[in-house]
Design a protein around this motif. Structure first.
Motif, PDB file in Angstrom:
ATOM      1  N   THR A 166      32.910  29.711  43.667  1.00 17.18           N
ATOM      2  CA  THR A 166      33.126  30.327  42.359  1.00 17.18           C
ATOM      3  C   THR A 166      33.904  29.340  41.506  1.00 17.18           C
ATOM      4  O   THR A 166      34.508  28.391  42.036  1.00 17.18           O
ATOM      5  CB  THR A 166      33.875  31.661  42.476  1.00 17.18           C
ATOM      6  OG1 THR A 166      33.919  32.312  41.204  1.00 17.18           O
ATOM      7  CG2 THR A 166      35.305  31.461  42.987  1.00 17.18           C
ATOM      8  N   HIS A 168      36.330  28.356  37.769  1.00 18.67           N
ATOM      9  CA  HIS A 168      37.150  28.711  36.609  1.00 18.67           C
ATOM     10  C   HIS A 168      37.052  27.555  35.628  1.00 18.67           C
ATOM     11  O   HIS A 168      37.221  26.389  36.006  1.00 18.67           O
ATOM     12  CB  HIS A 168      38.609  28.930  37.002  1.00 18.67           C
ATOM     13  CG  HIS A 168      39.522  28.987  35.812  1.00 18.67           C
ATOM     14  ND1 HIS A 168      39.652  30.118  35.032  1.00 18.67           N
ATOM     15  CD2 HIS A 168      40.325  28.036  35.248  1.00 18.67           C
ATOM     16  CE1 HIS A 168      40.506  29.881  34.058  1.00 18.67           C
ATOM     17  NE2 HIS A 168      40.924  28.628  34.156  1.00 18.67           N
ATOM     18  N   ILE A 192      40.116  37.796  49.113  1.00 16.50           N
ATOM     19  CA  ILE A 192      40.742  37.557  47.817  1.00 16.50           C
ATOM     20  C   ILE A 192      41.573  36.276  47.886  1.00 16.50           C
ATOM     21  O   ILE A 192      42.164  35.955  48.905  1.00 16.50           O
ATOM     22  CB  ILE A 192      41.632  38.726  47.345  1.00 16.50           C
ATOM     23  CG1 ILE A 192      42.723  39.030  48.371  1.00 16.50           C
ATOM     24  CG2 ILE A 192      40.802  39.956  47.031  1.00 16.50           C
ATOM     25  CD1 ILE A 192      43.816  39.974  47.847  1.00 16.50           C
ATOM     26  N   GLY A 194      43.611  33.409  44.699  1.00 17.50           N
ATOM     27  CA  GLY A 194      43.890  33.332  43.271  1.00 17.50           C
ATOM     28  C   GLY A 194      44.284  31.955  42.786  1.00 17.50           C
ATOM     29  O   GLY A 194      44.316  30.973  43.530  1.00 17.50           O
ATOM     30  N   PHE A 207      40.204  36.132  42.585  1.00 16.37           N
ATOM     31  CA  PHE A 207      38.784  36.245  42.909  1.00 16.37           C
ATOM     32  C   PHE A 207      38.609  37.210  44.077  1.00 16.37           C
ATOM     33  O   PHE A 207      39.341  37.157  45.065  1.00 16.37           O
ATOM     34  CB  PHE A 207      38.205  34.874  43.296  1.00 16.37           C
ATOM     35  CG  PHE A 207      38.138  33.902  42.165  1.00 16.37           C
ATOM     36  CD1 PHE A 207      37.199  34.057  41.149  1.00 16.37           C
ATOM     37  CD2 PHE A 207      39.007  32.827  42.108  1.00 16.37           C
ATOM     38  CE1 PHE A 207      37.135  33.159  40.091  1.00 16.37           C
ATOM     39  CE2 PHE A 207      38.953  31.914  41.060  1.00 16.37           C
ATOM     40  CZ  PHE A 207      38.015  32.085  40.045  1.00 16.37           C
ATOM     41  N   ASP A 208      37.619  38.081  43.938  1.00 14.07           N
ATOM     42  CA  ASP A 208      37.238  39.020  44.999  1.00 14.07           C
ATOM     43  C   ASP A 208      35.832  38.614  45.440  1.00 14.07           C
ATOM     44  O   ASP A 208      34.870  38.739  44.678  1.00 14.07           O
ATOM     45  CB  ASP A 208      37.273  40.449  44.460  1.00 14.07           C
ATOM     46  CG  ASP A 208      36.730  41.462  45.450  1.00 14.07           C
ATOM     47  OD1 ASP A 208      36.564  41.113  46.639  1.00 14.07           O
ATOM     48  OD2 ASP A 208      36.476  42.615  45.026  1.00 14.07           O
ATOM     49  N   VAL A 209      35.725  38.102  46.657  1.00 13.34           N
ATOM     50  CA  VAL A 209      34.468  37.537  47.149  1.00 13.34           C
ATOM     51  C   VAL A 209      33.866  38.441  48.220  1.00 13.34           C
ATOM     52  O   VAL A 209      34.564  38.876  49.140  1.00 13.34           O
ATOM     53  CB  VAL A 209      34.700  36.130  47.742  1.00 13.34           C
ATOM     54  CG1 VAL A 209      33.408  35.581  48.340  1.00 13.34           C
ATOM     55  CG2 VAL A 209      35.235  35.196  46.666  1.00 13.34           C
ATOM     56  N   ALA A 216      31.011  36.789  43.760  1.00 12.79           N
ATOM     57  CA  ALA A 216      32.449  36.787  43.456  1.00 12.79           C
ATOM     58  C   ALA A 216      32.685  37.352  42.077  1.00 12.79           C
ATOM     59  O   ALA A 216      31.903  37.130  41.146  1.00 12.79           O
ATOM     60  CB  ALA A 216      33.001  35.371  43.557  1.00 12.79           C
ATOM     61  N   SER A 217      33.774  38.104  41.926  1.00  8.63           N
ATOM     62  CA  SER A 217      34.210  38.604  40.630  1.00  8.63           C
ATOM     63  C   SER A 217      35.663  38.198  40.437  1.00  8.63           C
ATOM     64  O   SER A 217      36.399  37.996  41.400  1.00  8.63           O
ATOM     65  CB  SER A 217      34.077  40.126  40.561  1.00  8.63           C
ATOM     66  OG  SER A 217      34.888  40.754  41.546  1.00  8.63           O
ATOM     67  N   GLU A 218      36.075  38.061  39.176  1.00  3.05           N
ATOM     68  CA  GLU A 218      37.438  37.635  38.873  1.00  3.05           C
ATOM     69  C   GLU A 218      38.168  38.705  38.076  1.00  3.05           C
ATOM     70  O   GLU A 218      37.616  39.286  37.139  1.00  3.05           O
ATOM     71  CB  GLU A 218      37.440  36.322  38.086  1.00  3.05           C
ATOM     72  CG  GLU A 218      38.847  35.820  37.756  1.00  3.05           C
ATOM     73  CD  GLU A 218      38.853  34.534  36.942  1.00  3.05           C
ATOM     74  OE1 GLU A 218      39.940  34.132  36.482  1.00  3.05           O
ATOM     75  OE2 GLU A 218      37.769  33.938  36.761  1.00  3.05           O
TER      76      GLU A 218
END
Length: 409
Positions: A166, A168, A192, A194, A207-209, A216-218
């Motif tokens: 993922t 940023h 998770i 960060g 991040f939740d993977v 993945a979502s942030e």
């Protein structure tokens, strides 16, 4: 090794009293059947006391000598406290000197790690799995890679597999800081981790993977310092804020990944974030006051809060950490839980180059309704080992420049 004193010396005193006689109340001497008066006088006898014998001089015990490795170690290995371990390009003698007495080496894994790792120990005897996060920034885009490999003591160089990646965007390498934590949900389905930035307010995200699918979502989470899962659907972050929460500021934030929603569970937790972990039905969280400021007990510094889990599960109420906690214990706010219920913290030299001085552990215990922390005991000394990672309740990984040393208590 236990010390022993060799000493000797004795005093012998004995008194032998032989007393035989008969007498009536008026002091007269009665006659025997034979009509012969008889009196046996008392005779005292004393055995002469032996001469004083000085105790033996103190004998200094032999220095501890680690048992040799039998059979001898192979190529690329060295003997460490009776165990052949891979050198991983490092100084095994320095490792020996840095380890606390009583730590037993198991193996040395030649996998140099720079980011956070988490060890999952399956039930049923399967090999532990290590999850690892690495980060690389090109221009203003940082790519985070979550990988996984098997922790097999017989394999010195594991082969990782990529679980997910993922990114940023928007910050150069000098303005973004990968977080120091990685947490797997109890069912190992989600992970998770960060980052924070140098922007005002330490803007950051978690991040939740999905471990199985790699998606993945942030979630924005400013100042996120540490995180842990409460269950398969809820995680808690020690930080300054989280998107969706009604208020912000130093405290504990909970996110429901199924709803999804977030709330601030604890406030009045000082100025700086610390560690957070789950021990049974209590949450252990660290925080520190700003320099010159004090807690309600008129003392400053770091604190460890012991909190009932249900306080964090209440999405409607923001509780005071001081009032809601079962205990507030003076200790470094940044910690890692190892060997079951011991809290490890890193100490640093108080003069240049301000390198690592030691990794200390304090034992957390509950007696009745009272929680205590023991005095700190060194786990390692010097800067050979940079941090410690739990690997179940009886093992830990000590991170060094060339890899990971597996140790047991």
């Amino acid at each position: 090794m236990d010390r022993a004193r060799l000493g000797g010396g004795c005093w012998l005193f004995a008194a032998l009293v032989i007393a035989t006689g008969c007498g009536d109340d008026d002091g007269g001497t009665p006659s025997s059947d034979a009509g012969t008066d008889a009196r046996v006088g008392q005779v005292d006898a004393q055995i002469e006391v032996d001469a004083y014998v000085a105790p033996d001089a103190y004998v200094e015990p032999d220095a501890y000598v680690a048992p040799p490795c039998d059979p001898g170690c192979g190529e690329g290995e060295a003997c460490l406290r009776g165990v052949c371990v891979a050198t991983c390009g490092g100084d095994v003698a320095a490792m020996d000197a840095a380890l606390a007495e009583g730590l037993v080496p198991v193996a040395n894994v030649c996998r140099a790690v720079s980011g956070p790792i988490e060890v999952v120990v399956p039930t049923g005897g399967a090999m532990p799995r290590v999850y690892e996060v690495t980060a690389a920034t090109v221009d203003t885009t940082t790519t985070f890679t979550l990988s996984r490999w098997t922790l097999d003591p017989s394999v010195s160089a594991p082969t990782p597999e990529t679980v997910a990646t993922t990114t940023h965007a928007g910050h150069a390498a000098s303005a973004i800081y990968a977080g120091g934590y990685l947490a797997l949900s109890p069912d190992e389905a989600r992970a998770i981790f960060g980052y924070t930035t140098s922007d005002e307010g330490f803007v950051g995200g978690v991040f939740d993977v999905a471990v199985g699918g790699g998606s993945a979502s942030e979630t924005r989470a400013d100042g996120n310092f540490d995180g842990v899962w409460l269950d398969d659907a809820h995680y808690v972050v020690n930080g300054l804020g989280m998107a969706g929460a009604a208020t912000s500021g130093q405290g504990l934030y909970v996110r429901d990944v199924e709803t999804p929603s977030a709330w601030r569970a604890l406030d009045e937790m000082g100025a700086y974030s610390g560690g957070v972990t789950l021990v049974g039905d209590v949450v252990i969280a660290g925080a520190a006051m700003a320099f010159g400021s004090n807690w309600p007990d008129e003392r400053g510094g770091g604190r460890i809060f012991v909190l009932p889990r249900e306080v964090l599960e209440d999405a409607e109420t923001v509780s005071s950490a001081w009032d809601a906690s079962l205990a507030q214990l003076e200790a470094p706010s940044a910690f890692t839980r190892v060997f079951g219920t011991k809290l490890a913290a890193t100490t640093y030299m108080d003069a240049p180059p301000y390198d690592i001085a030691s990794i200390e552990v304090r034992a957390l215990a509950e007696t009745g309704e009272t929680w205590t922390l023991s005095a700190p005991v060194p786990l390692t000394t010097g800067s050979t080992f940079r941090r410690v990672v739990p690997a179940g309740t009886d093992r830990a990984l000590l991170v060094h420049a060339g890899g990971l040393l597996i140790v047991e208590e």
